[in-house]
Design a protein around this motif. Structure first.
Motif, PDB file in Angstrom:
ATOM      1  N   ILE A  26       1.167   1.443 -10.856  1.00  0.00           N
ATOM      2  CA  ILE A  26       1.479   1.853 -12.234  1.00  0.00           C
ATOM      3  C   ILE A  26       0.428   1.308 -13.193  1.00  0.00           C
ATOM      4  O   ILE A  26      -0.076   2.023 -14.078  1.00  0.00           O
ATOM      5  CB  ILE A  26       2.888   1.348 -12.628  1.00  0.00           C
ATOM      6  CG1 ILE A  26       3.958   2.075 -11.804  1.00  0.00           C
ATOM      7  CG2 ILE A  26       3.131   1.549 -14.125  1.00  0.00           C
ATOM      8  CD1 ILE A  26       5.367   1.539 -11.997  1.00  0.00           C
ATOM      9  N   ALA A  27       0.051   0.049 -13.001  1.00  0.00           N
ATOM     10  CA  ALA A  27      -0.940  -0.570 -13.883  1.00  0.00           C
ATOM     11  C   ALA A  27      -2.296   0.113 -13.783  1.00  0.00           C
ATOM     12  O   ALA A  27      -3.004   0.261 -14.784  1.00  0.00           O
ATOM     13  CB  ALA A  27      -1.062  -2.056 -13.548  1.00  0.00           C
ATOM     14  N   ARG A  28      -2.655   0.550 -12.569  1.00  0.00           N
ATOM     15  CA  ARG A  28      -3.963   1.206 -12.392  1.00  0.00           C
ATOM     16  C   ARG A  28      -4.064   2.490 -13.200  1.00  0.00           C
ATOM     17  O   ARG A  28      -5.151   2.856 -13.662  1.00  0.00           O
ATOM     18  CB  ARG A  28      -4.204   1.496 -10.905  1.00  0.00           C
ATOM     19  CG  ARG A  28      -4.646   0.291 -10.089  1.00  0.00           C
ATOM     20  CD  ARG A  28      -5.196   0.711  -8.744  1.00  0.00           C
ATOM     21  NE  ARG A  28      -4.221   1.386  -7.908  1.00  0.00           N
ATOM     22  CZ  ARG A  28      -3.395   0.757  -7.053  1.00  0.00           C
ATOM     23  NH1 ARG A  28      -3.429  -0.565  -6.965  1.00  0.00           N
ATOM     24  NH2 ARG A  28      -2.546   1.436  -6.319  1.00  0.00           N
ATOM     25  N   ARG A  29      -2.955   3.192 -13.372  1.00  0.00           N
ATOM     26  CA  ARG A  29      -2.992   4.447 -14.138  1.00  0.00           C
ATOM     27  C   ARG A  29      -3.190   4.189 -15.624  1.00  0.00           C
ATOM     28  O   ARG A  29      -3.760   5.028 -16.335  1.00  0.00           O
ATOM     29  CB  ARG A  29      -1.699   5.225 -13.915  1.00  0.00           C
ATOM     30  CG  ARG A  29      -1.527   5.767 -12.502  1.00  0.00           C
ATOM     31  CD  ARG A  29      -2.414   6.955 -12.239  1.00  0.00           C
ATOM     32  NE  ARG A  29      -2.231   7.456 -10.875  1.00  0.00           N
ATOM     33  CZ  ARG A  29      -2.710   8.615 -10.437  1.00  0.00           C
ATOM     34  NH1 ARG A  29      -3.402   9.387 -11.257  1.00  0.00           N
ATOM     35  NH2 ARG A  29      -2.511   8.995  -9.193  1.00  0.00           N
TER      36      ARG A  29
ATOM     37  N   ASP B  35       5.529  -5.249  -5.787  1.00  0.00           N
ATOM     38  CA  ASP B  35       4.213  -5.547  -6.364  1.00  0.00           C
ATOM     39  C   ASP B  35       3.240  -4.391  -6.162  1.00  0.00           C
ATOM     40  O   ASP B  35       2.410  -4.095  -7.040  1.00  0.00           O
ATOM     41  CB  ASP B  35       3.637  -6.817  -5.736  1.00  0.00           C
ATOM     42  CG  ASP B  35       4.373  -8.073  -6.174  1.00  0.00           C
ATOM     43  OD1 ASP B  35       5.188  -7.990  -7.111  1.00  0.00           O
ATOM     44  OD2 ASP B  35       4.148  -9.130  -5.551  1.00  0.00           O
ATOM     45  N   GLY B  36       3.327  -3.725  -5.005  1.00  0.00           N
ATOM     46  CA  GLY B  36       2.464  -2.573  -4.755  1.00  0.00           C
ATOM     47  C   GLY B  36       2.747  -1.443  -5.722  1.00  0.00           C
ATOM     48  O   GLY B  36       1.823  -0.770  -6.215  1.00  0.00           O
TER      49      GLY B  36
ATOM     50  N   PRO C 178      15.937   8.621 -14.062  1.00  0.00           N
ATOM     51  CA  PRO C 178      14.575   8.907 -13.587  1.00  0.00           C
ATOM     52  C   PRO C 178      14.511  10.278 -12.911  1.00  0.00           C
ATOM     53  O   PRO C 178      15.522  10.833 -12.471  1.00  0.00           O
ATOM     54  CB  PRO C 178      14.313   7.793 -12.567  1.00  0.00           C
ATOM     55  CG  PRO C 178      15.330   6.738 -12.857  1.00  0.00           C
ATOM     56  CD  PRO C 178      16.520   7.447 -13.392  1.00  0.00           C
ATOM     57  N   THR C 179      13.306  10.804 -12.818  1.00  0.00           N
ATOM     58  CA  THR C 179      13.101  12.054 -12.074  1.00  0.00           C
ATOM     59  C   THR C 179      12.657  11.777 -10.639  1.00  0.00           C
ATOM     60  O   THR C 179      12.648  12.686  -9.814  1.00  0.00           O
ATOM     61  CB  THR C 179      12.037  12.920 -12.753  1.00  0.00           C
ATOM     62  OG1 THR C 179      10.773  12.230 -12.735  1.00  0.00           O
ATOM     63  CG2 THR C 179      12.432  13.241 -14.197  1.00  0.00           C
ATOM     64  N   ALA C 180      12.296  10.535 -10.357  1.00  0.00           N
ATOM     65  CA  ALA C 180      11.879  10.162  -9.005  1.00  0.00           C
ATOM     66  C   ALA C 180      12.351   8.740  -8.717  1.00  0.00           C
ATOM     67  O   ALA C 180      12.215   7.849  -9.563  1.00  0.00           O
ATOM     68  CB  ALA C 180      10.366  10.248  -8.851  1.00  0.00           C
ATOM     69  N   ILE C 181      12.913   8.531  -7.527  1.00  0.00           N
ATOM     70  CA  ILE C 181      13.397   7.214  -7.120  1.00  0.00           C
ATOM     71  C   ILE C 181      12.731   6.811  -5.816  1.00  0.00           C
ATOM     72  O   ILE C 181      12.708   7.581  -4.848  1.00  0.00           O
ATOM     73  CB  ILE C 181      14.933   7.202  -6.959  1.00  0.00           C
ATOM     74  CG1 ILE C 181      15.607   7.418  -8.315  1.00  0.00           C
ATOM     75  CG2 ILE C 181      15.401   5.893  -6.326  1.00  0.00           C
ATOM     76  CD1 ILE C 181      17.125   7.478  -8.241  1.00  0.00           C
ATOM     77  N   VAL C 182      12.195   5.606  -5.799  1.00  0.00           N
ATOM     78  CA  VAL C 182      11.646   5.017  -4.586  1.00  0.00           C
ATOM     79  C   VAL C 182      12.612   3.926  -4.144  1.00  0.00           C
ATOM     80  O   VAL C 182      12.977   3.056  -4.953  1.00  0.00           O
ATOM     81  CB  VAL C 182      10.239   4.437  -4.828  1.00  0.00           C
ATOM     82  CG1 VAL C 182       9.676   3.863  -3.526  1.00  0.00           C
ATOM     83  CG2 VAL C 182       9.308   5.508  -5.383  1.00  0.00           C
TER      84      VAL C 182
ATOM     85  N   HIS D 202       0.840  -1.209   0.000  1.00  0.00           N
ATOM     86  CA  HIS D 202       0.000   0.000   0.000  1.00  0.00           C
ATOM     87  C   HIS D 202       0.869   1.251   0.000  1.00  0.00           C
ATOM     88  O   HIS D 202       0.586   2.228  -0.713  1.00  0.00           O
ATOM     89  CB  HIS D 202      -0.923   0.002   1.212  1.00  0.00           C
ATOM     90  CG  HIS D 202      -1.841   1.177   1.258  1.00  0.00           C
ATOM     91  ND1 HIS D 202      -1.473   2.386   1.831  1.00  0.00           N
ATOM     92  CD2 HIS D 202      -3.109   1.356   0.786  1.00  0.00           C
ATOM     93  CE1 HIS D 202      -2.475   3.231   1.717  1.00  0.00           C
ATOM     94  NE2 HIS D 202      -3.470   2.646   1.089  1.00  0.00           N
ATOM     95  N   ALA D 203       1.942   1.236   0.806  1.00  0.00           N
ATOM     96  CA  ALA D 203       2.811   2.415   0.902  1.00  0.00           C
ATOM     97  C   ALA D 203       3.466   2.730  -0.434  1.00  0.00           C
ATOM     98  O   ALA D 203       3.510   3.896  -0.859  1.00  0.00           O
ATOM     99  CB  ALA D 203       3.876   2.185   1.977  1.00  0.00           C
ATOM    100  N   PHE D 204       3.953   1.722  -1.139  1.00  0.00           N
ATOM    101  CA  PHE D 204       4.630   1.981  -2.411  1.00  0.00           C
ATOM    102  C   PHE D 204       3.635   2.423  -3.486  1.00  0.00           C
ATOM    103  O   PHE D 204       3.977   3.219  -4.363  1.00  0.00           O
ATOM    104  CB  PHE D 204       5.410   0.736  -2.847  1.00  0.00           C
ATOM    105  CG  PHE D 204       6.809   0.708  -2.284  1.00  0.00           C
ATOM    106  CD1 PHE D 204       7.895   0.522  -3.109  1.00  0.00           C
ATOM    107  CD2 PHE D 204       7.022   0.896  -0.933  1.00  0.00           C
ATOM    108  CE1 PHE D 204       9.184   0.514  -2.595  1.00  0.00           C
ATOM    109  CE2 PHE D 204       8.300   0.887  -0.404  1.00  0.00           C
ATOM    110  CZ  PHE D 204       9.396   0.702  -1.239  1.00  0.00           C
ATOM    111  N   GLY D 205       2.400   1.932  -3.389  1.00  0.00           N
ATOM    112  CA  GLY D 205       1.370   2.436  -4.281  1.00  0.00           C
ATOM    113  C   GLY D 205       1.057   3.892  -3.996  1.00  0.00           C
ATOM    114  O   GLY D 205       0.878   4.702  -4.923  1.00  0.00           O
ATOM    115  N   GLU D 206       1.007   4.242  -2.717  1.00  0.00           N
ATOM    116  CA  GLU D 206       0.746   5.635  -2.329  1.00  0.00           C
ATOM    117  C   GLU D 206       1.883   6.545  -2.787  1.00  0.00           C
ATOM    118  O   GLU D 206       1.653   7.679  -3.241  1.00  0.00           O
ATOM    119  CB  GLU D 206       0.568   5.711  -0.816  1.00  0.00           C
ATOM    120  CG  GLU D 206       0.195   7.089  -0.306  1.00  0.00           C
ATOM    121  CD  GLU D 206      -0.029   7.124   1.204  1.00  0.00           C
ATOM    122  OE1 GLU D 206      -0.013   8.239   1.774  1.00  0.00           O
ATOM    123  OE2 GLU D 206      -0.211   6.039   1.811  1.00  0.00           O
TER     124      GLU D 206
END
Length: 347
Positions: free
Chosen positions: A211-214, A205-206, A248-252, A171-175
């Motif tokens: 990404i897939a939802r978008r 996976d989150g 990338p412009t953003a890294i998690v 959930h956190a990585f999706g957020e």
């Protein structure tokens, strides 16, 4: 009370209570009235009374100890995450009159063999298992042995019933993705580890699900991996991402230590965080608040989770519940200064 009481019998006599009542009060039995438990606990503290562990073991068949195996895999015995976890676990156990045994598995030695020794020596009434692997021989052994345990983390195999507490990294990585996407980012990076840990899969996976939802074909995800405790390999992996022709412009990052490495290497490369690059971590270790400009991360409530695991394990030991105890904790976003809008131009 000013006189030091040496034995349980003397403590009971000084309180005008039976030995059984005092013993149960010190053990925290709810059958004993709260006021009585508090009165006994205060008297024991003032008298300096220390329970006779050997006698308690003979009577109850329990040692009063909980075990935790710490594998030595890096230069430090305990990293930032484990430091908070061990502190919380100890606090949770002490509040119930139990104690923590730490057993170390030296580099090159099997963690399972150390765990077997803790279990089969009778030194512990139960154990806590951390950092769960995709296929975890420790959990299989404990389950087959019928030994009380609680895992901090989940297996990928949902058919394996056991006691666990975990944080919802998916959930956190999706957020995190949704927040960065809404800030205009379309090119993402993920810095992760090569070890087969389930939390790695769940968080990844989150991110993939978000990404897939978008359903946006312009979204790209680059992934680099490195062994968890190989600092040089970690730096090389991060720099492959930062110094590539199209970064990338953003890294998690899978957890804060990796995110802090990203920010350090970005600074060395002359990149400004967050103007040129947004960075987000996970865990909210103490260093994340002080590393400039302040790491945006997710608070996994490590210490509180460890306290809750202590409560769960002591319940498992005492009550032997028929169904496994499970808890999923949702981490909370700690928005600091390491994330921002996607850069519109690059120098």
């Amino acid at each position: 009370m000013t006189t030091r009481v040496i034995t349980l019998k003397e403590l009971a006599a000084s309180l005008d209570l039976s030995i059984t009542t005092v013993s149960r009060a010190l053990a925290g039995h709810e059958q004993i009235a709260l006021k009585t438990r508090e009165r006994v606990a205060q008297a024991a503290r003032q008298a300096g009374y220390v329970p006779n562990t050997a006698a308690r073991t003979l009577v109850s068949g329990r040692s009063g100890f909980v075990g935790l195996v710490l594998p030595i895999r890096g230069p430090n015995l305990v990293d930032s995450f484990l430091g908070e976890f061990v502190t919380g676990l100890g606090e949770g156990l002490v509040s119930h009159g139990a104690d923590l045994i730490l057993a170390t598995a030296a580099f090159g030695h099997s963690e399972l063999s150390v765990l077997r020794h803790v279990v089969e020596s009778g030194r512990a009434d139960g154990v806590v298992v951390t950092r769960i692997a995709e296929v975890d021989e420790r959990l299989a052994y404990l389950r087959e042995r019928g030994f009380p345990f609680v895992a901090h983390g989940r297996l990928l195999d949902s058919d394996f019933g056991y006691n666990w507490l975990d944080t919802d990294g998916a959930h956190a990585f999706g957020e995190a993705f949704d927040m960065l996407y809404d800030l205009g980012h379309r090119h993402f990076g993920l810095v992760t580890i090569s070890e087969p840990m389930t939390f790695r899969h769940l968080r990844q996976d989150g991110l993939a699900a978000a990404i897939a939802r978008r359903g946006d074909p312009s979204v790209r995800l680059d992934v680099v991996t490195a062994p968890r405790f190989d600092h040089e390999a970690r730096i090389q992996a991060v720099n492959r991402m930062l110094k590539g022709p199209d970064r990338p412009t953003a890294i998690v990052a899978l957890f804060d230590e990796l995110a802090l490495t990203v920010m350090e290497e970005a600074a060395r490369a002359g990149l400004d965080v967050p103007r040129d690059l947004s960075v987000i971590g996970f865990d909210n270790i103490a260093a994340s608040a002080y590393a400039p400009p302040g790491l945006t991360t997710f608070d996994a409530s490590i210490r509180q989770c460890a306290r809750a695991i202590a409560d769960m394990l002591l319940t498992v030991i005492a009550d032997k519940p028929a169904a496994p105890l499970t808890r999923l904790i949702r981490p909370t976003l700690v928005a600091r200064a390491s994330h921002g809008p996607a850069p519109q131009t690059r120098s």
